[in-house]
Scaffold this active site. Structure first.
Site, short mmCIF file in Angstrom:
data_model
loop_
_atom_site.label_atom_id
_atom_site.label_comp_id
_atom_site.label_asym_id
_atom_site.label_seq_id
_atom_site.Cartn_x
_atom_site.Cartn_y
_atom_site.Cartn_z
CE1 TYR A 144 5.67 52.30 24.61
CE2 TYR A 144 6.88 53.34 26.36
CZ TYR A 144 6.10 51.99 25.68
OH TYR A 144 6.36 51.00 26.28
CG ASP A 239 3.18 60.16 29.63
OD1 ASP A 239 4.18 60.23 30.51
OD2 ASP A 239 3.05 59.14 28.80
CE LYS A 267 11.35 56.98 31.09
NZ LYS A 267 11.36 55.71 31.01
#
Length: 429
Positions: A144, A239, A267
């Site tokens: 994702y 990623d 994050k």
């Protein structure tokens, strides 16, 4: 356990927020029941709107790597706030932020700050396309990369499966240049590059995936990917929004000793506030405006308040001894869960890497999305609610990795052991 206040808040939110939540996984749809509304965090714990206290193994999806409301992080944000919340102009904190990242992750020779992981991956792909003057990109089933249109693609069963949108509102032509390959399948990777390598702008991959549960790329697979990208002039994008600074100071690329051309982070680099970043080779990053012709911008990019939190967290986690301690605690956690499952006779496995861990209701950890889908996902909701009732908050999905923070100590691990033994015993009957 009373959750009346959470239920009341959820009912109110359902009137004015689609599904009652601002991000789908929060809705508890895959585990059943209504979501908890959180009023505070304290170290390794969450406190819900009814005052119930839980050991937290979501940690804001890994962003709270040093624990909730860490005094140094709170103090940094408070100090920054006294100077203003944002200026729409450069600040020294942006320079310090970029300097910290390029030292920690050598493959990132230049960095640009953005506000979310989705923005980081979207911008990295645009930059790679502008740099290579090619359109085609590759992603892997189960990885994702945020909700940009070109990345919301259904998983295919073969190496050259036609990409189809997996989300309403995404037109077919938005993913026409996106190919989906199976994760950890070296042969499929080689076959794809033999057919399309010279027309492929970029390959984006989670070297350690966290959204089909925790699944690590095999070393041979990643090395083959690096070699093929080199041979065909394709930009390799790691990623590391999930794995960056969770598994090692230099991310997954440090553990695998493989340098990507570009890296996406998120994050944790914002300490829980809205900061992300992408960066990579200098020649690629110089394609960005105002130096090059690839446009990317953001009014809140590099917001000084958010960067203050990120810099405070980075200062803590890049200190000597941080990762050995947190990795050892994660290993103890997974060993505890495995022992409790075995004692209860439940088919179960788990693994950890750095501060990330995965739990699977299967005899062996999965290697790809297909394996993950074969786990006993019907058993997971039972375990989730049993653990919740016993004071442990896990990710509300069988396909999400878990996280441990530096605030998780021997006491929280001992309490988790007791909760796990009770919970496995409950679901075994």
């Amino acid at each position: 356990m009373k959750v009346a206040r959470s239920a009341e808040l959820f009912a109110r939110c359902c009137v004015c927020i689609p599904g009652g939540v601002n991000s789908p996984v929060r809705a508890f749809r895959s585990v059943g029941g209504d979501p908890l509304f959180i009023s505070a965090g304290d170290g390794a714990y969450l406190i819900d709107a009814d005052g119930n206290r839980y050991i937290d193994y979501v940690c804001s999806w890994g962003a709270q790597l040093v624990g909730h409301a860490h005094p140094a992080v709170v103090a940094a944000v408070q100090q920054a706030a006294t100077n203003g919340l944002g200026f729409g102009a450069p600040t020294e904190s942006e320079c310090r932020f970029a300097e910290t990242l390029v030292v920690a992750i050598p493959s990132m020779e230049m960095v640009r700050a953005v506000s979310s992981g989705t923005e980081a991956t979207m911008s990295a792909i645009r930059t790679a396309r502008g740099y290579t003057k090619r359109d085609r990109i590759v992603k892997f089933a189960g990885c994702y990369h945020g909700h940009a249109d070109s990345l919301l693609v259904a998983a295919g069963s073969g190496a050259l499966t036609l990409a189809l949108p997996s989300c309403a509102g995404v037109p077919s032509n938005a993913v026409a240049d996106t190919s989906v390959l199976p994760y950890n399948d070296t042969q499929a990777l080689s076959d794809y590059f033999a057919a399309h390598g010279d027309s492929t702008a970029a390959v984006i991959i989670e070297p350690i995936a966290g959204n089909m549960n925790l699944i690590c790329a095999e070393a041979e697979f990643l090395q083959t990917l690096r070699t093929l990208c080199d041979q065909h002039g394709t930009v390799l994008i790691f990623d590391e929004v999930m794995s960056g600074f969770r598994v090692a100071a230099g991310g997954a690329q440090q553990l695998y000793n493989i340098q990507p051309d570009m890296t996406c982070l998120g994050k944790v680099v914002g300490g829980g506030l809205n900061v992300a970043a992408f960066g990579g080779r200098r020649d690629i990053m110089q394609s960005l405006a105002p130096l090059g012709d690839v446009y990317q911008a953001g009014t809140l990019s590099g917001n000084p308040l958010a960067l203050s939190a990120g810099l405070a967290v980075l200062d803590i986690i890049l200190s000597e001894g941080f990762y050995p301690r947190i990795s050892e605690n994660a290993k103890q956690l997974t060993a505890t869960l495995s022992a409790a499952a075995t004692a209860a006779g439940v088919d179960f496995s788990c693994k950890s890497i750095g501060a990330m861990f995965g739990i699977y209701f299967a005899a062996q950890p999965p290697a790809n999305l297909s394996d993950a889908e074969q786990c006993d996902t019907a058993r997971f909701p039972q375990f989730f609610h049993a653990m919740l009732a016993n004071g442990v908050y896990l990710a509300p999905s069988a396909f999400e990795a878990g996280f441990i923070s530096a605030a998780h100590d021997s006491d929280t691990l001992a309490a988790t052991k007791i909760a796990a033994e009770k919970s496995f015993a409950e679901i075994a009957t």
